[in-house]
Enzyme design. Structure first.
Site, PDB file in Angstrom:
ATOM      1  N   LYS A 220       2.420  -9.824  18.510  1.00 18.48           N
ATOM      2  CA  LYS A 220       2.991  -9.607  19.836  1.00 18.48           C
ATOM      3  C   LYS A 220       3.042 -10.914  20.634  1.00 18.48           C
ATOM      4  O   LYS A 220       4.056 -11.227  21.245  1.00 18.48           O
ATOM      5  CB  LYS A 220       2.166  -8.570  20.624  1.00 18.48           C
ATOM      6  CG  LYS A 220       2.036  -7.221  19.927  1.00 18.48           C
ATOM      7  CD  LYS A 220       1.316  -6.196  20.798  1.00 18.48           C
ATOM      8  CE  LYS A 220      -0.144  -6.499  21.090  1.00 18.48           C
ATOM      9  NZ  LYS A 220      -1.025  -6.395  19.902  1.00 18.48           N
TER      10      LYS A 220
ATOM     11  N   ARG B 153      -2.148   0.013  27.267  1.00 21.67           N
ATOM     12  CA  ARG B 153      -2.941   0.323  26.085  1.00 21.67           C
ATOM     13  C   ARG B 153      -3.468   1.751  26.118  1.00 21.67           C
ATOM     14  O   ARG B 153      -4.121   2.169  25.163  1.00 21.67           O
ATOM     15  CB  ARG B 153      -4.149  -0.614  26.026  1.00 21.67           C
ATOM     16  CG  ARG B 153      -4.050  -1.737  25.004  1.00 21.67           C
ATOM     17  CD  ARG B 153      -5.332  -2.544  25.154  1.00 21.67           C
ATOM     18  NE  ARG B 153      -5.650  -3.383  24.051  1.00 21.67           N
ATOM     19  CZ  ARG B 153      -5.242  -4.639  23.900  1.00 21.67           C
ATOM     20  NH1 ARG B 153      -4.387  -5.162  24.738  1.00 21.67           N
ATOM     21  NH2 ARG B 153      -5.670  -5.354  22.881  1.00 21.67           N
TER      22      ARG B 153
ATOM     23  N   ARG C 225      -6.705 -16.577  11.191  1.00 19.46           N
ATOM     24  CA  ARG C 225      -6.689 -17.140  12.543  1.00 19.46           C
ATOM     25  C   ARG C 225      -8.027 -17.803  12.858  1.00 19.46           C
ATOM     26  O   ARG C 225      -8.071 -18.900  13.408  1.00 19.46           O
ATOM     27  CB  ARG C 225      -6.374 -16.012  13.554  1.00 19.46           C
ATOM     28  CG  ARG C 225      -6.361 -16.465  14.989  1.00 19.46           C
ATOM     29  CD  ARG C 225      -5.515 -15.565  15.878  1.00 19.46           C
ATOM     30  NE  ARG C 225      -6.189 -14.339  16.276  1.00 19.46           N
ATOM     31  CZ  ARG C 225      -5.669 -13.434  17.119  1.00 19.46           C
ATOM     32  NH1 ARG C 225      -4.475 -13.610  17.619  1.00 19.46           N
ATOM     33  NH2 ARG C 225      -6.354 -12.345  17.443  1.00 19.46           N
TER      34      ARG C 225
ATOM     35  N   ARG D 298     -12.056 -16.735  19.023  1.00 19.39           N
ATOM     36  CA  ARG D 298     -12.284 -15.734  20.059  1.00 19.39           C
ATOM     37  C   ARG D 298     -13.538 -14.951  19.734  1.00 19.39           C
ATOM     38  O   ARG D 298     -13.814 -14.656  18.577  1.00 19.39           O
ATOM     39  CB  ARG D 298     -11.090 -14.779  20.109  1.00 19.39           C
ATOM     40  CG  ARG D 298      -9.989 -15.265  20.996  1.00 19.39           C
ATOM     41  CD  ARG D 298      -8.731 -14.468  20.817  1.00 19.39           C
ATOM     42  NE  ARG D 298      -8.909 -13.021  20.893  1.00 19.39           N
ATOM     43  CZ  ARG D 298      -7.902 -12.157  20.934  1.00 19.39           C
ATOM     44  NH1 ARG D 298      -6.658 -12.601  20.912  1.00 19.39           N
ATOM     45  NH2 ARG D 298      -8.136 -10.858  20.992  1.00 19.39           N
TER      46      ARG D 298
ATOM     47  N   ARG E 173     -11.674  -2.894  17.070  1.00 13.70           N
ATOM     48  CA  ARG E 173     -10.449  -2.993  17.887  1.00 13.70           C
ATOM     49  C   ARG E 173      -9.329  -2.159  17.271  1.00 13.70           C
ATOM     50  O   ARG E 173      -8.543  -1.538  17.982  1.00 13.70           O
ATOM     51  CB  ARG E 173     -10.026  -4.452  18.033  1.00 13.70           C
ATOM     52  CG  ARG E 173     -10.868  -5.202  19.069  1.00 13.70           C
ATOM     53  CD  ARG E 173     -10.862  -6.700  18.865  1.00 13.70           C
ATOM     54  NE  ARG E 173      -9.545  -7.285  18.869  1.00 13.70           N
ATOM     55  CZ  ARG E 173      -9.228  -8.429  18.260  1.00 13.70           C
ATOM     56  NH1 ARG E 173     -10.151  -9.095  17.587  1.00 13.70           N
ATOM     57  NH2 ARG E 173      -8.021  -8.897  18.322  1.00 13.70           N
TER      58      ARG E 173
HETATM   59  P1  ADP Z   1      -5.368  -8.201  20.619  1.00 14.82           P
HETATM   60  O1  ADP Z   1      -5.574  -9.363  19.734  1.00 14.82           O
HETATM   61  O2  ADP Z   1      -6.153  -6.988  20.265  1.00 14.82           O
HETATM   62  O3  ADP Z   1      -3.913  -7.893  20.849  1.00 14.82           O
HETATM   63  P2  ADP Z   1      -5.625  -8.888  23.442  1.00 14.82           P
HETATM   64  O4  ADP Z   1      -5.634 -10.339  23.620  1.00 14.82           O
HETATM   65  O5  ADP Z   1      -4.401  -8.139  23.842  1.00 14.82           O
HETATM   66  O6  ADP Z   1      -6.044  -8.589  21.961  1.00 14.82           O
HETATM   67  O7  ADP Z   1      -6.860  -8.211  24.239  1.00 14.82           O
HETATM   68  C1  ADP Z   1      -8.181  -8.630  24.012  1.00 14.82           C
HETATM   69  C2  ADP Z   1      -9.158  -7.691  24.715  1.00 14.82           C
HETATM   70  O8  ADP Z   1      -8.886  -7.660  26.130  1.00 14.82           O
HETATM   71  C3  ADP Z   1      -9.108  -6.226  24.292  1.00 14.82           C
HETATM   72  O9  ADP Z   1      -9.858  -5.954  23.134  1.00 14.82           O
HETATM   73  C4  ADP Z   1      -9.690  -5.543  25.548  1.00 14.82           C
HETATM   74  O10 ADP Z   1     -11.085  -5.707  25.625  1.00 14.82           O
HETATM   75  C5  ADP Z   1      -9.085  -6.356  26.683  1.00 14.82           C
HETATM   76  N1  ADP Z   1      -7.776  -5.835  27.122  1.00 14.82           N
HETATM   77  C6  ADP Z   1      -6.587  -6.495  27.048  1.00 14.82           C
HETATM   78  N2  ADP Z   1      -5.594  -5.740  27.546  1.00 14.82           N
HETATM   79  C7  ADP Z   1      -6.148  -4.559  27.907  1.00 14.82           C
HETATM   80  C8  ADP Z   1      -5.641  -3.358  28.461  1.00 14.82           C
HETATM   81  N3  ADP Z   1      -4.334  -3.203  28.727  1.00 14.82           N
HETATM   82  N4  ADP Z   1      -6.515  -2.341  28.721  1.00 14.82           N
HETATM   83  C9  ADP Z   1      -7.814  -2.467  28.453  1.00 14.82           C
HETATM   84  N5  ADP Z   1      -8.361  -3.575  27.925  1.00 14.82           N
HETATM   85  C10 ADP Z   1      -7.554  -4.621  27.641  1.00 14.82           C
END
Ligand code: ADP
Length: 195
Positions: free
Chosen positions: A13, A88, A127, A139, A150
């Site tokens: 994404k 989400r 990664r 991360r 996750r």
């Molecule tokens: P990913 O690699 O899973 O796409 P993101 O960078 O989008 O990860 O998000 C990392 C973390 O940030 C998630 O695991 C969550 O803890 C938090 N987070 C991000 N966006 C949201 C959201 N829309 N609602 C709730 N938590 C979120």
């Protein structure tokens, strides 16, 4: 146009959102990036969410909805935005529909990047290795165990959104296992077909 990039962690994404910003000018609104920036800056919000991010849990709907509500009123979102990692949960999607409607806007398209779990796990592994090789710190949520968690959070809380947006007739599914350029091409075709 307002677009949601939808898919599990590691689906690509962020990569495709950045390309869309370059090609079309719509900013990338990544709640994950915004939350990580808050953690890094040590703000009160960052302190509040740090442990949740590390565990791979979701932060509350109120927090991310608040962040997005502020962000979409900024000038660069006038012609649209690419939502990456938001919404989400169903509650977040309903809140987003509401706040866009108040502004006479809507989500136009939901692009689902479909990728098998096995491939997601391999990508996360890669990664981490690449980040470490470059001398960076991975991360805090990129460990194999947390990634599995996750993924389960994704299937439980986020995947049901496909039906929510499916009922609105907005979902286009893209093969996220194709090479990056092929995914970009498929996304461009979906956007141009929608216009
Ligand atoms: P990913 O690699 O899973 O796409 P993101 O960078 O989008 O990860 O998000 C990392 C973390 O940030 C998630 O695991 C969550 O803890 C938090 N987070 C991000 N966006 C949201 C959201 N829309 N609602 C709730 N938590 C979120």
């Amino acid at each position: 146009m307002n677009i949601v990039l939808f898919g599990p962690p590691g689906a690509g994404k962020g990569t495709q959102a950045k390309i869309l910003t370059e090609q079309r000018g719509w900013p990338q609104l990544s709640t994950g990036d915004m939350l990580r920036a808050a953690v890094k800056a040590g703000t009160p919000l960052g302190k509040q969410v740090e442990a949740i991010l590390t565990k791979g849990e979701l932060v509350t709907d109120a927090i991310v909805v608040g962040i997005i509500a502020e962000r979409i009123d900024q000038a660069d979102c006038r012609d649209g935005a690419v939502f990456d990692g938001f919404p989400r949960t169903i509650a977040q999607a309903e809140a987003l529909d509401g706040m866009l409607a108040e502004r006479a806007k809507k989500i136009d398209l939901v692009l689902e990047l479909k990728v098998d779990d096995q491939v997601l796990i391999q990508r996360a592994d890669q990664r981490v290795k690449e980040t470490v090789a470059k001398g960076g710190a991975p991360r805090s949520d990129d460990t194999p165990e947390t990634l599995k968690h996750r993924l389960s959070v994704y299937y439980k809380n986020t995947a049901p959104l496909l039906h929510f947006y499916g009922r609105q007739g907005k979902v286009v599914t893209i093969d996220g296992m194709a090479p990056i350029e092929a995914v970009t091409t498929a996304i461009a075709a979906a956007i141009d077909a929608h216009k």
